[in-house]
Design a protein around this motif. Structure first.
Motif, PDB file in Angstrom:
ATOM      1  N   GLN A   1      -5.153   0.276   0.824  1.00  0.00           N
ATOM      2  CA  GLN A   1      -6.229  -0.312   0.037  1.00  0.00           C
ATOM      3  C   GLN A   1      -5.822  -0.329  -1.424  1.00  0.00           C
ATOM      4  OE1 GLN A   1     -10.114   1.461   0.552  1.00  0.00           O
ATOM      5  NE2 GLN A   1     -11.110  -0.419  -0.131  1.00  0.00           N
ATOM      6  N   ALA A   2      -5.664  -1.524  -1.937  1.00  0.00           N
ATOM      7  CA  ALA A   2      -5.326  -1.698  -3.340  1.00  0.00           C
ATOM      8  C   ALA A   2      -6.612  -1.713  -4.171  1.00  0.00           C
ATOM      9  CB  ALA A   2      -4.559  -2.999  -3.519  1.00  0.00           C
ATOM     10  N   PRO A   3      -6.498  -1.408  -5.451  1.00  0.00           N
ATOM     11  CA  PRO A   3      -7.689  -1.410  -6.309  1.00  0.00           C
ATOM     12  C   PRO A   3      -8.433  -2.742  -6.251  1.00  0.00           C
ATOM     13  CG  PRO A   3      -5.831  -0.435  -7.455  1.00  0.00           C
ATOM     14  CD  PRO A   3      -5.290  -1.001  -6.183  1.00  0.00           C
TER      15      PRO A   3
ATOM     16  N   LYS B   1       7.408  -3.632  -3.961  1.00  0.00           N
ATOM     17  CA  LYS B   1       6.963  -4.576  -4.981  1.00  0.00           C
ATOM     18  C   LYS B   1       5.706  -4.036  -5.660  1.00  0.00           C
ATOM     19  CE  LYS B   1       8.345  -8.363  -1.887  1.00  0.00           C
ATOM     20  NZ  LYS B   1       7.877  -9.596  -1.192  1.00  0.00           N
ATOM     21  N   PRO B   2       5.434  -4.481  -6.880  1.00  0.00           N
ATOM     22  CA  PRO B   2       4.192  -4.019  -7.536  1.00  0.00           C
ATOM     23  C   PRO B   2       2.946  -4.267  -6.688  1.00  0.00           C
ATOM     24  CG  PRO B   2       5.628  -5.081  -9.124  1.00  0.00           C
ATOM     25  CD  PRO B   2       6.273  -5.288  -7.777  1.00  0.00           C
ATOM     26  N   GLU B   3       2.947  -5.329  -5.911  1.00  0.00           N
ATOM     27  CA  GLU B   3       1.778  -5.626  -5.074  1.00  0.00           C
ATOM     28  C   GLU B   3       1.623  -4.688  -3.887  1.00  0.00           C
ATOM     29  OE1 GLU B   3       4.162  -7.769  -6.096  1.00  0.00           O
ATOM     30  OE2 GLU B   3       4.616  -9.262  -4.529  1.00  0.00           O
ATOM     31  N   ASP B   4       2.599  -3.811  -3.683  1.00  0.00           N
ATOM     32  CA  ASP B   4       2.466  -2.775  -2.654  1.00  0.00           C
ATOM     33  C   ASP B   4       1.689  -1.566  -3.173  1.00  0.00           C
ATOM     34  OD1 ASP B   4       5.830  -3.533  -1.712  1.00  0.00           O
ATOM     35  OD2 ASP B   4       4.005  -4.114  -0.637  1.00  0.00           O
TER      36      ASP B   4
ATOM     37  N   TYR C   1      -2.432   4.528   0.698  1.00  0.00           N
ATOM     38  CA  TYR C   1      -2.018   4.316   2.086  1.00  0.00           C
ATOM     39  C   TYR C   1      -2.677   5.363   2.980  1.00  0.00           C
ATOM     40  CZ  TYR C   1       1.332   0.790   0.675  1.00  0.00           C
ATOM     41  OH  TYR C   1       1.902  -0.358   0.188  1.00  0.00           O
ATOM     42  N   TYR C   2      -3.276   4.870   4.063  1.00  0.00           N
ATOM     43  CA  TYR C   2      -4.015   5.722   4.977  1.00  0.00           C
ATOM     44  C   TYR C   2      -3.425   5.687   6.382  1.00  0.00           C
ATOM     45  CZ  TYR C   2      -7.742   5.435   1.461  1.00  0.00           C
ATOM     46  OH  TYR C   2      -8.478   5.500   0.302  1.00  0.00           O
ATOM     47  N   CYS C   3      -3.422   6.831   6.989  1.00  0.00           N
ATOM     48  CA  CYS C   3      -3.054   6.985   8.384  1.00  0.00           C
ATOM     49  C   CYS C   3      -4.332   6.855   9.213  1.00  0.00           C
ATOM     50  CB  CYS C   3      -2.430   8.370   8.546  1.00  0.00           C
ATOM     51  SG  CYS C   3      -1.857   8.775  10.160  1.00  0.00           S
TER      52      CYS C   3
END
Length: 117
Positions: A38-40, A86-89, A93-95
């Protein structure tokens, strides 16, 4: 059920990270595992999934060719190897796993990956 992620951090574009998720409280080898992120300001999205023995792996288009999901059933651990970041990564990160009737999702607390120079 507990899922605990680790391995996040700050990395430069083009770099690599390996995320780990250790599971406990259930029979790990019976269920598939997933990595989400989940990105901001964005919705949580599926990045990769793996079946119970690691024979079937699926990836989001954004992860294909760069990320590899794997698992070790003898250590109750699932990994996400991330290359060519990449910056867009940049995201938390969730399991994740899901099982039961009715089906229930289980999540870790997440690990933050920041890709920046």
């Amino acid at each position: 059920v507990q899922l605990e992620e680790s391995g996040g951090g700050l990395v430069q574009p083009g770099g690599s990270l390996r995320l780990s998720c250790v599971a406990s409280g259930y029979t790990f080898s019976w269920y598939g595992m997933n990595w989400y992120r989940q990105a901001p300001g964005k919705e949580r999205e599926l990045v990769a999934r793996i079946d119970v023995v690691g024979g079937v792996r699926q990836y989001a288009d954004s992860a294909k060719g760069r990320f590899t999901i794997s698992r070790e059933n003898w250590t109750n651990t699932v990994y996400l190897q991330m290359n060519s970041l990449k910056p867009e990564d940049t995201a938390v990160y969730y399991c994740n796993t899901a099982f039961g009737n009715p089906l229930k999702d289980y999540w870790g607390k997440g690990t933050l990956v920041t890709v920046s120079s």
